[in-house]
Design an enzyme around this catalytic site. Sequence first.
Site, PDB file in Angstrom:
ATOM      1  N   HIS A 170       4.666   4.261  -5.835  1.00  0.00           N
ATOM      2  CA  HIS A 170       4.857   3.192  -4.853  1.00  0.00           C
ATOM      3  C   HIS A 170       3.467   2.640  -4.587  1.00  0.00           C
ATOM      4  CE1 HIS A 170       6.666   1.875  -0.686  1.00  0.00           C
ATOM      5  NE2 HIS A 170       6.271   0.850  -1.437  1.00  0.00           N
ATOM      6  N   LEU A 171       3.271   1.340  -4.721  1.00  0.00           N
ATOM      7  CA  LEU A 171       1.941   0.748  -4.715  1.00  0.00           C
ATOM      8  C   LEU A 171       1.125   1.184  -3.497  1.00  0.00           C
ATOM      9  CD1 LEU A 171      -0.148  -1.122  -5.955  1.00  0.00           C
ATOM     10  CD2 LEU A 171       0.942  -3.035  -4.744  1.00  0.00           C
ATOM     11  N   HIS A 172      -0.023   1.814  -3.770  1.00  0.00           N
ATOM     12  CA  HIS A 172      -0.899   2.255  -2.691  1.00  0.00           C
ATOM     13  C   HIS A 172      -2.323   2.429  -3.208  1.00  0.00           C
ATOM     14  CE1 HIS A 172       0.159   6.026  -4.705  1.00  0.00           C
ATOM     15  NE2 HIS A 172      -0.912   6.584  -4.156  1.00  0.00           N
ATOM     16  N   TYR A 173      -3.256   2.222  -2.313  1.00  0.00           N
ATOM     17  CA  TYR A 173      -4.671   2.479  -2.553  1.00  0.00           C
ATOM     18  C   TYR A 173      -5.127   3.561  -1.577  1.00  0.00           C
ATOM     19  CZ  TYR A 173      -4.846  -2.094  -4.986  1.00  0.00           C
ATOM     20  OH  TYR A 173      -4.636  -3.152  -5.840  1.00  0.00           O
TER      21      TYR A 173
END
Length: 323
Positions: A170-173
């Site tokens: 799941h898109l994360h930085y």
Amino acid sequence: MIQIYDSESKQLIEDKSSKFLPLLKSKWNDIHSKANVFRYKILNLQERLLNEKYLLQLNPSRQSNRRYPEQINDICQPFDEKRFNFTKVSKEEIIFTFKEIDEGDSHAVLVNVSPISKYHSLLCPSIYKCLPQVITKESLKLTVDLMLLTQDRTLRIGFNSLCAFASVNHLHYHLFIEKQRLYVENANCNKIKGPLFKFDESYPVPAFCFEVFQGSEKVDDIFILLNYLLQKSIAHNVMMTRGDRIEGNREEVVRVLVWPRKSSMGAKQPVAFNVAVCELSGWFPIYDSEDYENLQEENLENELRKWKIDNFEELCEELKLLY
């Protein structure tokens, strides 16, 4: 301009980007001391700087108490709503949400419940779009803007692609706040073509480097590289940090470092350390006290070299055609 909202009341609590980091620290400390969401607490981590080059931090709890990573088999693996994702976290884990003026998307900043170090948090761009762990141009611009706007050298932003030790699809930085300087901030670089540079041979694993400074728009240039790596199914890690300008005067700039690397297909396996974005940057969270005391520069560099892709120079030649 960034507008920050309280996670429960949804009321505007701050609209000055310069307050982003102080607010994150304050709310992180509050959650850390009062809420029961962390899998372990971060209290006075031991650390040592090895040969003025590599930062080692002892964090034994991270190996035994963290959430077991997701099985990853493809760099472009689709998002799966049935698996854990960041829309399922408790309200107590949300530090704040924010929007950019003129943008409708909500971005969330969450505590990392298995932190590497104090203030380790997660930035989830467009959280409710449920995007897979693949950098989008919009999220790249958001993170670069945050680096430029905060003007704080302790802030680093990291990204692990799928098959590069990303734990959740799941898109994360990753948002890190670390006072110690990292060797890669000032590592010597050679020009490949146009805005694209690479580390010289003094660093054990090759990386591409872009420099971004106030009034400079490099997001499109960086995204050309990232998109090419995706097309070639090359796993990668990204670190944004402040460092010396590569050419000309030595003014401070934001360095965006991109490591193409061998795939880590499958779930993470608990070892002395995994080679993800922190380790590639010369920052090693170590799980075992004996390893922490005994690891030497040669041990660290030998492990880093294991993840070096075989055809880096060929990749450089291919990229020259894109710039």
